[in-house]
Design a protein around this motif. Structure first.
Motif, PDB file in Angstrom:
ATOM      1  N   SER B 200      62.220  59.297  40.566  1.00  0.00           N
ATOM      2  CA  SER B 200      61.558  58.680  41.715  1.00  0.00           C
ATOM      3  C   SER B 200      62.522  58.731  42.886  1.00  0.00           C
ATOM      4  O   SER B 200      63.674  58.322  42.767  1.00  0.00           O
ATOM      5  CB  SER B 200      61.194  57.236  41.370  1.00  0.00           C
ATOM      6  OG  SER B 200      60.944  56.518  42.545  1.00  0.00           O
ATOM      7  N   LEU B 258      60.110  48.082  48.905  1.00  0.00           N
ATOM      8  CA  LEU B 258      60.484  49.318  48.228  1.00  0.00           C
ATOM      9  C   LEU B 258      59.900  49.365  46.823  1.00  0.00           C
ATOM     10  O   LEU B 258      59.382  50.399  46.383  1.00  0.00           O
ATOM     11  CB  LEU B 258      62.013  49.430  48.165  1.00  0.00           C
ATOM     12  CG  LEU B 258      62.729  49.479  49.514  1.00  0.00           C
ATOM     13  CD1 LEU B 258      64.232  49.504  49.309  1.00  0.00           C
ATOM     14  CD2 LEU B 258      62.297  50.686  50.325  1.00  0.00           C
ATOM     15  N   PHE B 260      57.255  47.859  45.718  1.00  0.00           N
ATOM     16  CA  PHE B 260      55.807  48.048  45.771  1.00  0.00           C
ATOM     17  C   PHE B 260      55.466  49.490  46.139  1.00  0.00           C
ATOM     18  O   PHE B 260      54.528  50.069  45.593  1.00  0.00           O
ATOM     19  CB  PHE B 260      55.177  47.071  46.761  1.00  0.00           C
ATOM     20  CG  PHE B 260      53.692  47.247  46.896  1.00  0.00           C
ATOM     21  CD1 PHE B 260      52.858  46.866  45.861  1.00  0.00           C
ATOM     22  CD2 PHE B 260      53.145  47.823  48.025  1.00  0.00           C
ATOM     23  CE1 PHE B 260      51.485  47.047  45.958  1.00  0.00           C
ATOM     24  CE2 PHE B 260      51.779  48.007  48.126  1.00  0.00           C
ATOM     25  CZ  PHE B 260      50.947  47.615  47.093  1.00  0.00           C
ATOM     26  N   SER B 261      56.223  50.080  47.073  1.00  0.00           N
ATOM     27  CA  SER B 261      55.974  51.487  47.439  1.00  0.00           C
ATOM     28  C   SER B 261      56.043  52.369  46.211  1.00  0.00           C
ATOM     29  O   SER B 261      55.173  53.219  45.987  1.00  0.00           O
ATOM     30  CB  SER B 261      57.018  51.982  48.442  1.00  0.00           C
ATOM     31  OG  SER B 261      56.909  51.306  49.642  1.00  0.00           O
ATOM     32  N   GLN B 262      57.073  52.157  45.419  1.00  0.00           N
ATOM     33  CA  GLN B 262      57.233  52.988  44.224  1.00  0.00           C
ATOM     34  C   GLN B 262      56.073  52.760  43.260  1.00  0.00           C
ATOM     35  O   GLN B 262      55.474  53.703  42.746  1.00  0.00           O
ATOM     36  CB  GLN B 262      58.557  52.659  43.547  1.00  0.00           C
ATOM     37  CG  GLN B 262      58.727  53.390  42.235  1.00  0.00           C
ATOM     38  CD  GLN B 262      60.102  53.176  41.636  1.00  0.00           C
ATOM     39  OE1 GLN B 262      61.093  53.700  42.121  1.00  0.00           O
ATOM     40  NE2 GLN B 262      60.167  52.389  40.586  1.00  0.00           N
ATOM     41  N   LEU B 264      52.982  51.529  43.814  1.00  0.00           N
ATOM     42  CA  LEU B 264      51.655  51.956  44.275  1.00  0.00           C
ATOM     43  C   LEU B 264      51.487  53.465  44.134  1.00  0.00           C
ATOM     44  O   LEU B 264      50.454  53.947  43.667  1.00  0.00           O
ATOM     45  CB  LEU B 264      51.449  51.540  45.737  1.00  0.00           C
ATOM     46  CG  LEU B 264      50.099  51.987  46.278  1.00  0.00           C
ATOM     47  CD1 LEU B 264      49.017  51.008  45.857  1.00  0.00           C
ATOM     48  CD2 LEU B 264      50.119  52.127  47.778  1.00  0.00           C
ATOM     49  N   LEU B 265      52.531  54.211  44.537  1.00  0.00           N
ATOM     50  CA  LEU B 265      52.395  55.669  44.516  1.00  0.00           C
ATOM     51  C   LEU B 265      52.313  56.195  43.094  1.00  0.00           C
ATOM     52  O   LEU B 265      51.535  57.103  42.805  1.00  0.00           O
ATOM     53  CB  LEU B 265      53.558  56.315  45.267  1.00  0.00           C
ATOM     54  CG  LEU B 265      53.556  56.000  46.761  1.00  0.00           C
ATOM     55  CD1 LEU B 265      54.713  56.666  47.449  1.00  0.00           C
ATOM     56  CD2 LEU B 265      52.250  56.436  47.401  1.00  0.00           C
ATOM     57  N   ILE B 266      53.081  55.601  42.206  1.00  0.00           N
ATOM     58  CA  ILE B 266      53.040  56.084  40.826  1.00  0.00           C
ATOM     59  C   ILE B 266      51.745  55.643  40.154  1.00  0.00           C
ATOM     60  O   ILE B 266      51.116  56.403  39.420  1.00  0.00           O
ATOM     61  CB  ILE B 266      54.298  55.612  40.073  1.00  0.00           C
ATOM     62  CG1 ILE B 266      55.500  56.383  40.623  1.00  0.00           C
ATOM     63  CG2 ILE B 266      54.150  55.822  38.573  1.00  0.00           C
ATOM     64  CD1 ILE B 266      56.800  56.046  39.993  1.00  0.00           C
ATOM     65  N   TRP B 267      51.304  54.434  40.447  1.00  0.00           N
ATOM     66  CA  TRP B 267      50.040  53.956  39.881  1.00  0.00           C
ATOM     67  C   TRP B 267      48.886  54.840  40.347  1.00  0.00           C
ATOM     68  O   TRP B 267      48.039  55.248  39.558  1.00  0.00           O
ATOM     69  CB  TRP B 267      49.803  52.498  40.302  1.00  0.00           C
ATOM     70  CG  TRP B 267      48.424  52.023  40.031  1.00  0.00           C
ATOM     71  CD1 TRP B 267      47.935  51.620  38.830  1.00  0.00           C
ATOM     72  CD2 TRP B 267      47.350  51.936  40.969  1.00  0.00           C
ATOM     73  NE1 TRP B 267      46.614  51.281  38.963  1.00  0.00           N
ATOM     74  CE2 TRP B 267      46.228  51.471  40.255  1.00  0.00           C
ATOM     75  CE3 TRP B 267      47.231  52.206  42.333  1.00  0.00           C
ATOM     76  CZ2 TRP B 267      44.991  51.263  40.864  1.00  0.00           C
ATOM     77  CZ3 TRP B 267      46.013  52.002  42.939  1.00  0.00           C
ATOM     78  CH2 TRP B 267      44.914  51.546  42.210  1.00  0.00           C
ATOM     79  N   SER B 268      48.865  55.150  41.662  1.00  0.00           N
ATOM     80  CA  SER B 268      47.731  55.927  42.174  1.00  0.00           C
ATOM     81  C   SER B 268      47.780  57.363  41.677  1.00  0.00           C
ATOM     82  O   SER B 268      46.742  57.969  41.424  1.00  0.00           O
ATOM     83  CB  SER B 268      47.701  55.894  43.695  1.00  0.00           C
ATOM     84  OG  SER B 268      48.661  56.779  44.204  1.00  0.00           O
ATOM     85  N   GLY B 269      48.984  57.924  41.542  1.00  0.00           N
ATOM     86  CA  GLY B 269      49.093  59.293  41.038  1.00  0.00           C
ATOM     87  C   GLY B 269      48.723  59.373  39.563  1.00  0.00           C
ATOM     88  O   GLY B 269      48.056  60.300  39.133  1.00  0.00           O
ATOM     89  N   LEU B 271      50.280  60.156  36.932  1.00  0.00           N
ATOM     90  CA  LEU B 271      50.674  61.398  36.265  1.00  0.00           C
ATOM     91  C   LEU B 271      51.459  61.053  34.995  1.00  0.00           C
ATOM     92  O   LEU B 271      52.254  60.106  35.000  1.00  0.00           O
ATOM     93  CB  LEU B 271      51.556  62.245  37.197  1.00  0.00           C
ATOM     94  CG  LEU B 271      50.870  62.695  38.480  1.00  0.00           C
ATOM     95  CD1 LEU B 271      51.873  63.349  39.411  1.00  0.00           C
ATOM     96  CD2 LEU B 271      49.742  63.658  38.167  1.00  0.00           C
ATOM     97  N   ASP B 273      54.065  62.128  33.451  1.00  0.00           N
ATOM     98  CA  ASP B 273      55.519  62.029  33.485  1.00  0.00           C
ATOM     99  C   ASP B 273      55.993  60.755  34.155  1.00  0.00           C
ATOM    100  O   ASP B 273      57.084  60.262  33.896  1.00  0.00           O
ATOM    101  CB  ASP B 273      56.108  63.221  34.244  1.00  0.00           C
ATOM    102  CG  ASP B 273      56.376  64.378  33.304  1.00  0.00           C
ATOM    103  OD1 ASP B 273      56.238  64.162  32.091  1.00  0.00           O
ATOM    104  OD2 ASP B 273      56.711  65.468  33.794  1.00  0.00           O
ATOM    105  N   GLU B 274      55.191  60.257  35.112  1.00  0.00           N
ATOM    106  CA  GLU B 274      55.667  59.135  35.915  1.00  0.00           C
ATOM    107  C   GLU B 274      55.181  57.798  35.398  1.00  0.00           C
ATOM    108  O   GLU B 274      55.937  56.840  35.307  1.00  0.00           O
ATOM    109  CB  GLU B 274      55.175  59.288  37.361  1.00  0.00           C
ATOM    110  CG  GLU B 274      55.725  60.491  38.060  1.00  0.00           C
ATOM    111  CD  GLU B 274      55.184  60.599  39.464  1.00  0.00           C
ATOM    112  OE1 GLU B 274      55.720  61.418  40.213  1.00  0.00           O
ATOM    113  OE2 GLU B 274      54.237  59.870  39.814  1.00  0.00           O
TER     114      GLU B 274
END
Lengths: 456, 391
Positions: B200, B258, B260-262, B264-269, B271, B273-274
């Motif tokens: 990340s 910071l 939350f940014s991490q 939200l993006l991983i939750w929405s993606g 994927l 691996d993440e």
């Protein structure tokens, strides 16, 4: 050599009350460019987006680049001004209004681009969640809808933040002018009479606005970054994008502010107000942001390289040493290698120096936005779907038009409103003389720890 | 006004007990380690990352203070400086850590390193010699920074040379850049590579904010202990506390932003691996720890620190800060431990002895350094300007 309050009023109201032919010429020229850009947009709306360079697979090109760029520039004003106000930096006084105006205009221009980018721009209102009879709502999970709310909140907040401290100045113009000006400015000043009560309300309103607007500004560019980062596109889906975009926005915003101030200083003869000190201080801020920008690019590149995902590495290498490498290294040059020495060496951090650095940064940040958008789209996952992007004259014309539009709006604003806050300057003079008189009495007002400590 | 006399009263009494408790806990740890080396090293890494984070956070906040000034900094500057001096003991604690790499990291284990493709792909970066080399470079950079930050500050106490302020300022700008780059690398090396297929880009920043936050919280708590002694008693005024509280609030908000940014993006993606990084941290009992972090690492301190009433009272402010110290420790546990304990949180007794052991030695070094000099910087021209009545 310090100016008297009357001299300040005289100097700063001069552009409002007298207009030179050169001004009319400049405005006409800028307006002509804007008209041409509007014509280009009309042509595109009539013929369809095919007249732009947007083709499969690159569906986001110059328009979205400009969208992110202008929203970024808009972070100059409100954010910098709010932070300087809260930190009570006394040098801010001549700077804040020049900065806040940039926010309002850059934001309006930036917000136009998603609409320009639409195939049917007249349907833009579909973004607004209104109870239509078909019961179709926008997708609230989409950051594009969040954009709509964030940008509008920021625009409303910035207009209020800009207008509040203008009221006393408009009242001043009302009192000094005659004829139609008196009536117009009388209306604009909303009945400002300068009573103690009005001043105290203005002060608390400004304080609240300054605190509230900072999270709003941060949220705007964070959400713009999520337009990209929430899509599973290589090198877009990157967790650092929020703070990375915010830092880049402030970076380009400070550069734009320095350029605007340099123009104002030259064309409105404000040499006694916008002094080398202001450029020096803003230059230091720009230096700090340049370092921070460098960190973000570095952290992003390092972690991507470490992650070693094949689809991401395709984009990574095309920017690092492939087709987009010349643009990438130009960007690094403009945003770091050139401005860093100019701004770090005190002797070079002059007005000319900061202007050179800022010009480079504005260009570099535009390139950065382009390099975030286009290489990722042109190298998405499967190589059969790779492609290139070339802008057409329509996109270039519209882009040039927005730069002219910004200059035009700024010029018109400087004609209608004292571009430097007159009452805040006078307040600064007053406070300075108060401190001086207190120092002679031997009791410094700035005592460490405030008033409580005076008795020791 | 020599700090060491005043210190005698309160904090310096803790110097020897801290060392004794610390060493005792470490001895117990090592004893347990002979029994189960794997658990020993895992617990060791948790304590190590936390206390090193406090020391580095002190360096970062200190450089921030040199760069921007402000009255809050003069109150806590000596505490921060002593905090950076603990890097020496942290460097000593690095040696056992480097010896246990193959118990900690899949990529350092010769058998597993060849079994997983995600690790093979990263072998260029994740290999033992390069890892050790990088660690040496980080510590060299940090200790060099800490050395000059302390040296020039103390020199100013003796010589009253105003030029040293300028020199400290000139060091702090590049110093913060070096700090940012090295901590980004170090967070990848020490923590992110526990799960080698996950990455990340925001991780380094989250680490920096965590370090600054834990250092700031701990220093505020210590300020309470020292606030009755002479030079500090005058300086710990409500406005100064208000500034410290605002800084703490800023770090708390930044941490939430910071993190939350991490998320939200991983939750929405979503994927594979993440998202596994979060599913590991949101299943079993880990979900409860995550909720605790949201409530007590962000929501509660955020609301409390908004209030001037809280920020201007040393007892209330340090109560909030003490809570944040505990939550930073829990946060570190939540970041590190799920890499191994997928089923749910398991607080092994070695976790406690490692944290207490390293903490005890850390405090011993910290107090010893604090006693060396006056508790507040004596001749900083910026402070004299702010505090006319001291001069």
């Amino acid at each position: 050599m310090e100016k008297s309050p009357n001299q300040i009023t005289e100097d700063l109201l001069r552009p409002l009350l007298r207009t030179s032919p050169k001004y009319y010429f400049a405005v006409a020229l800028l307006a002509a460019v804007v008209v041409v850009a509007f014509a280009a947009f009309g042509y595109q709306a009539y013929s369809g987006l095919g007249v732009s360079g947007l083709r499969r697979p690159v569906f986001w090109g110059f328009y979205i680049t400009n969208f992110v760029f202008w929203i970024g520039i808009s972070h100059a004003g409100t954010l910098i001004s709010a932070i300087l106000r809260l930190a009570n930096a006394t040098w801010r006084r001549p700077v804040t209004r020049c900065a806040e105006v940039i926010t309002v205009f850059a934001l309006s221009i930036g917000a136009m681009f998603p609409v320009i980018h639409l195939g049917r721009p007249w349907l833009a209102f579909w973004l607004i969640p209104y109870p239509s009879e078909r019961q179709i709502w926008p997708n609230f999970r989409s950051p594009l809808v969040w954009d709509f709310f964030a940008i509008n909140t920021y625009l409303i907040g910035s207009v209020a933040f800009l207008t509040l401290p203008i009221l006393p100045d408009w009242a001043l113009v009302r009192d000094k002018a005659s004829g139609w000006r008196k009536r117009v400015y009388g209306f604009l000043s909303l009945g400002w009479r300068g009573t103690p009560r009005q001043w105290s309300r203005l002060e608390s309103a400004m304080h609240i606005m300054a605190i509230v607007i900072i999270p709003v500004a941060v949220s705007v560019h964070t959400i713009v970054s999520w337009d990209f980062a929430m899509a599973p596109v290589p090198m877009w889906h990157s967790t650092i994008f929020g703070p990375y975009f915010v830092a880049g926005a402030i970076f380009s915003g400070i550069a734009a502010l320095i350029l605007a101030m340099a123009c104002l200083r030259k064309f409105l003869h404000l040499e006694d107000y916008l002094k080398p000190l202001h450029f020096d201080n803003l230059g230091k801020l720009l230096l700090m942001m340049s370092l921070l920008w460098f960190y973000f690019v570095f952290a992003e590149r390092l972690t991507t390289w470490y992650g070693n995902e094949p689809s991401e590495m395709a984009v990574f290498w095309t920017t690092q040493q492939g087709a987009y490498a010349p643009l990438f290294w130009t960007m690094v040059f403009c945003n770091f290698l050139l401005p860093f020495p100019i701004l770090a060496i005190k002797r070079l951090r002059t007005i000319t120096g900061t202007v050179i650095a800022s010009t480079a940064v504005v260009a570099g940040m535009w390139l950065e936005r382009f390099l975030i958008i286009v290489p990722s789209l042109s190298h998405k996952f499967l190589p059969y779907n790779w492609g290139t992007y070339r802008p057409t004259w329509v996109e270039i014309t519209i882009m040039v038009g927005t730069f002219a539009g910004m200059a035009l709006l700024y010029a018109l604003f400087a004609k209608a409103v004292p571009i430097i806050s007159i009452w805040e300057l006078k307040l600064g003079l007053h406070e300075k003389s108060e401190v001086r008189s207190q120092e002679t009495e031997g009791r410094g007002k700035l005592a460490f720890g405030g008033q409580e400590k005076l008795e020791t | 006004m020599n700090g060491s006399d005043a210190l005698q009263t309160d904090v310096s009494r803790l110097e020897k007990p801290a060392l004794i408790v610390g060493l005792l806990a470490l001895v117990i740890s090592v004893g347990g380690g002979l029994h189960s080396p794997v658990q020993f090293f895992r617990s060791y890494l948790r304590g190590y990352v936390f206390w090193l984070g406090v020391a580095l956070g002190c360096a970062a906040v200190l450089m921030l203070h040199h760069l921007v000034g402000g009255r809050w900094g003069f109150v806590i500057r000596r505490l921060l400086e002593s905090g950076t001096r603990t890097l020496l003991v942290m460097a000593a604690f690095t040696v056992p850590f480097l010896l246990g790499l193959r118990f900690l990291y899949a990529w350092a284990d010769p058998v597993r390193a060849h079994a997983e493709t995600a690790i093979e792909d990263k072998a260029l970066y994740l290999n033992v010699p390069f890892f050790i080399g990088r660690t040496i470079v980080y510590f060299a950079a940090w200790m060099l920074l800490a050395h000059f930050l302390n040296k020039w500050s103390l020199e100013q106490d003796r010589t009253a040379n105003p030029a040293l302020t300028r020199r400290l300022q000139n060091l702090s700008g590049p110093g913060l850049v070096i700090y940012g780059l090295t901590v980004t690398f170090a967070s990848v090396d020490w923590v992110m590579s526990l799960e080698p297929s996950w990455f990340s880009t925001i991780y380094g920043m989250i680490f920096m904010v965590t370090q600054a936050l834990s250092a700031m919280s701990l220093v505020i708590v210590i300020t309470l202990l020292l606030s009755k002694t002479e030079p500090l008693r005058e300086m710990v005024t409500p406005p100064a506390l208000n500034d410290l509280g605002n800084l703490l609030l800023t770090f708390t908000m930044l941490w939430a932003y910071l993190s939350f940014s991490q998320f939200l993006l991983i939750w929405s993606g979503n994927l594979p691996d993440e998202i596994t990084w979060y599913t590991a941290r949101a299943t079993g009992g880990w979900a409860w720890i995550a909720v605790l972090l949201i409530v007590f690492h962000f929501a509660v301190p955020f609301l409390l620190l908004l209030s001037r009433f809280v920020k201007r009272r040393i007892r209330l402010l340090s109560a909030v800060a003490a809570g944040l110290v505990v939550m930073s420790l829990l946060d570190m546990f939540w970041l590190l431990a799920p890499a191994y304990d997928r089923a749910g949180p398991r607080f092994h007794w070695l976790d406690w002895t490692a944290v207490i052991g390293m903490g005890g030695v850390w405090f011993w070094r910290f107090i010893a350094q604090l006693k060396r000099a006056a508790l507040v910087p004596l001749h900083d021209p910026r402070m004299a300007r702010g505090a006319g009545h001291h001069g």
